[in-house]
Each structure stands twice: as C-alpha cells, then as structure tokens.
Write an enzyme that holds these catalytic residues in place. Structure first.
Site, PDB file in Angstrom:
ATOM      1  CG  HIS A 117      -2.039   0.912   1.206  1.00  0.00           C
ATOM      2  ND1 HIS A 117      -1.884   2.266   1.318  1.00  0.00           N
ATOM      3  CD2 HIS A 117      -3.364   0.695   1.060  1.00  0.00           C
ATOM      4  CE1 HIS A 117      -3.065   2.849   1.242  1.00  0.00           C
ATOM      5  NE2 HIS A 117      -3.993   1.918   1.090  1.00  0.00           N
ATOM      6  N   GLY A 162       5.639  21.449  11.424  1.00  0.00           N
ATOM      7  CA  GLY A 162       6.820  20.635  11.707  1.00  0.00           C
ATOM      8  C   GLY A 162       8.003  21.010  10.834  1.00  0.00           C
ATOM      9  N   GLY A 218       9.046   9.291   8.856  1.00  0.00           N
ATOM     10  CA  GLY A 218       8.500   9.800   7.603  1.00  0.00           C
ATOM     11  C   GLY A 218       7.711  11.075   7.821  1.00  0.00           C
TER      12      GLY A 218
END
Lengths: 298, 298
Positions: free
Chosen positions: B82, B163, B172
C-alpha cells in the site's frame, strides 16, 4: 449495546412545586438513569415523569420515586380532574433497546412485589404484565378511583396482585405494568373535508377493521385549513410506521386527495424510523449495529 | 447531545502483532474515546484503527497513537504493497454528531501543530483541512511515497504545513485532515447485464455529470447472477441516500429493470437513514432530538 428501559410514572401532585421537585429528585439522584422530561398539570393535580436507564437502575429509581410520593402525598386530601387511585398512580415500563417486553413485565412484577411488601401499598399489574384480561386496560383497573377502591378492593376479582388486600388510606393503590413504546404520528391531507379524514381513520384503526396496533381519528387543523389523520401506534414493530403511511396514501387515493405531510409528536425510538428507511430503500440484511451511534454506549 | 468525532488513523505496521497492539492500546487507554474497530493487512503491512469520542479526547488519543507509532515503527525498514509516507500515514477526523466539518478541520490543525512541534514529524493537511487545492487529494500529497519525500519535501510547493521542513528518517511524514463520513451503499438490479449497471453508474456519479458527492461503478455479483451499482457517498447531507436510490430507480426504468434491493456496507451515521425516513414519510419539522436515543448521552 446495553439494555435500556423507559419508565413513565404518574404521581398525584401537580401543584406544590416543592413536593414535585422532591419526588423527581429521587430519579435525578439515582445513578445509571437519565431524567428525560417531567411535566405537571395543575387542573389534573398530577405530574408525569419520563426517565430511562438500565433495567435494575430504572426499577430502583421507580421504587424510590414511589416511596417518596407515599411519604409526601396524602391521597385522602387529593383532588384533581384526572382519574387517579394512588399517590403514585401508574408506572409503565417500556422496552427501548436490546430488551423484550417480557423482561419489562418481569421488572414490573419485581417492583410490584417490593412496593407491596415494603411500602404496604396494594399493587395491580396492567397491560402486558396483567394477571388476567380484565386488568390489561388501565381505565378498567382504575374505575371507581381512590374513593371507590375501599370497597372495590374487597371483591375477590379485584384482589391486588401484590401487597395488602386493603386500601392504604394515605397512598391509595398503584398500577404497575409493561407496554410497548407509543408513537404519536399524524398524516396531513390536502383537503379541508373532515369526513375524508374520518373515513380514512376508520380504515386504518384496529377497532373498525384496520391495522392491529393502530388507533386513529380524524382531526381538523383550523389554522392550516386542512384535515389530519391522527394516529396512535401501540406496537411499531408489528404495525410499522411505513405501513400506516402507505395505507393512508392508498385510502386517500379513493378521494383524489394527496398526503401533503406527516408529523411525529414527541419522542420516537430510533428503530421505528430506521425500519422505514430500510423499507423504502429496500435494504437487505441490515443490522441495527451498522448505525454508528449504536456502538457508543457500553 | 455531546459532540462526537470519529478518527480513522492508518499506520504502517500490519505484521508484528505485538507492535500493533501496543499502538492500538494508546487508544484503548484514553478516557472518553471508544475503539470501534481495527484491522491489519499483512501484504499492505498497514493497520487501520477506528475510534470515536469527544473532540479533545479524540485529538489526544490520535496524538498518543502517532507518538507510539513513531517510537515503534522504523520507516527506513518498511515495505508493503500500500502507498505510504509515514509511520502514521494518514489521520482523518470525521464529524459524527453535533459538530461541523469546520470544527474537525480545527482539530486536525491543532493536532498537526502538536505532532510537528513535539514529535518533529513533517505534517501535511488534506481534504477539507488542506491549505491549498493541490493538497486536498491524499493520493496527490502522498505521491512519491516515503522514499521520494526526501526530495519532494524540499520543493517550496511541498513545504509541510507543520513541523520540520525536512523528512524524519524514522517516522517519515504524516497527513492529517478532516472529511465527511463516507457511506458505502450498493443498489442491486434485477438483471445480469453489467452494461446497464455501468450506464446507470455513469449517470449517478459526479465525474461523469451526476450527483456532486457520489462515486459509482457497476459491479457483477456472480453468486447471485445480478449486477449492482456500487456507490460511495462522500457527503450524505448534500447528496442524500434517498436521492441516490430514487435516481438509480429512475435511470433503471429506461431499461425496464427493477431495483431489487440495496445494501449498506459497514457503518452509517444515524442521521443518513433518519433523513431517508423523513423524506419518504414526508415528515414536517422533525428535530433529531425527537429520536429517543439521542437524549441518552450527556
């Protein structure tokens, strides 16, 4: 999903706010039940309380309410326009979710025994909890009212189901039972002809050949200049809302009259409306737990 | 009625049961939220969690889940079928009851800021929370995946909403947003001709001229030897279930084909079905609070 029961006690005080609040407080103070509504009528000198909760909690709250009413209300001094026979007059338990009428009958019986034994109040079971057909109908049980019960209670066929076999002078007698949720549902017609509403009502209602769990009557709405078929549904699982709606439409066709709207009065169990969505959408194999909100309660 | 938000985070571990349970435990341990479901796929190496609760509690549970996933998952070692770009890959907030999509956007932004600041993970806002049209579509944001993001993140147009402006090698980047509840709804036709299901689907779905919030495709049900119009509804308030149902019926008439049933897949918000009951019963002035069960939660 947890079991959920509704309880709608009627007690014989509708004027003294302090007494009313003290009695309703017994429900508020009981953990695991939620007070949904209460209202009092001065002419009737009577209050109706609606609350809901788990079976044990609901039974406990009902007992505490009956006990408090027996302490604060003196039936020998009571007057009011509404028929009544006790300080707490009638206490129906109503299955709402994940519970059967039979389980509500059991709750009614357990509460009846406790009220009879501990509060010394004669108790009659009615509706689905009735011990014989003559006691199913509340009006039939209550006939003669408080004043007449001092004699009526002595007749063998009116021996109470629980508690003493003579009247409690201060608290009277109490009727406890179980019944299915009522739905008040009205269908509006595009005509001002009350004869048409009455004719359709006769076709809909059980008593004149219609649906087993429907009562209906024609009503004129003067403000809107239309008529209405006013329906009481006493078992929405066996006589569904959509069945009523479609049958009113079908009968109205004979007169070339359209159904122009409908209304639900007061509260309605979710399942009664979900059943209609299922019917009209032709949904196969629907499980009520697919309704997201039903997963929220413990 | 209390505000209710659903959250469906997807995280990038679908094989190690111990890690999966530790991450899901963060939801279980959070008071005021309820875990509805979670499932893992080994080929995808990915898990999907569904939980629900008040706005603050749901946000808190989501943060704790993201934090735990960032501790236990190392994206530099992750593989799976996925598409994915982060340890916690995507976190949608979904309005369920008494809350707007705008409030869910606010929750997404607050969570995004906290994840960026405290966990040092780049965060992108998507769907209704997106800061620009290019970021609305998840697939568009995620294009390039984890491996490609080390370069993609340096492009000015792909600067994270919150961020750091460079990739977190271990965790990630994470996509957070708000969207309306999806309803998966299929309508079954009384024919085995897939061309008819496809033709109706084209009339129904937004992309080819149909309803704004509907996706649709024809599907053959080999077991039953019938075809189905399989629909995804992305905003049931603006494109209602009954609208879909009636439009499929209307289009099917052209072929003389009947609608023989329908099915709801998975969960459906109560209001989506109550809206249908209201439509078909022609109910006037209905208030959702008339549904008895809506009075039960604090």
């Amino acid at each position: 999903m947890s079991k959920l029961v509704e309880c709608v006690p009627n007690f014989s005080e509708g004027r003294d706010k302090e007494i009313i609040e003290k009695i309703v407080d017994e429900v508020r103070k009981t953990e695991g039940v939620k007070l949904l509504d209460y209202c009092s009528d001065k002419d009737h000198n009577r209050s109706v309380v609606t609350f809901i909760g788990g079976p044990e909690e609901t039974k406990e709250a009902a007992f505490k309410l009956i006990k408090k009413a027996s302490e604060l209300i003196d039936m020998s001094k009571h007057s009011g326009a509404h028929p009544r026979m006790g300080a707490t007059d009638v206490v129906p338990f109503i299955p709402i979710r994940d519970i059967t009428t039979e389980e509500c009958v059991q709750i009614a019986k357990e509460l009846g025994k406790k009220v009879g034994d501990e509060l010394n109040i004669p108790v009659y079971l009615y509706e689905d909890a009735a011990s014989c057909p003559e006691r199913q109908n509340l009006a039939n049980v209550r006939k003669g009212q408080y004043e007449g019960f001092f004699e009526k209670i002595k007749k063998p066929e009116w021996k109470p189901d629980f508690g003493p076999s003579e009247m409690n002078k201060k608290s009277g007698a109490t009727v406890i039972g179980a019944r299915f949720p009522l739905i008040a549902y009205n269908v509006n017609l595009g005509t001002d002809n009350i004869e048409i509403a009455n004719a359709i009502s006769r076709r809909i209602r059980h008593i004149s050949g219609g649906l087993r769990y429907a009562k209906a009557v024609g009503v004129m709405l003067n403000e809107r200049n239309i008529v209405q078929v006013s329906i009481n549904m006493v078992n929405y699982e066996k006589t569904a809302v959509y069945t009523i709606q479609e049958m009113v439409k079908m009968e109205a066709k004979r007169y070339g009259v359209p159904v122009i709207g409908a209304e639900v009065i007061g509260l309605v169990p979710m399942k009664a409306l979900i059943d209609c969505a299922e019917y009209y959408l032709q949904i196969e194999n629907f499980d009520i737990k697919q309704v997201l909100e039903t997963n929220l309660s413990e």
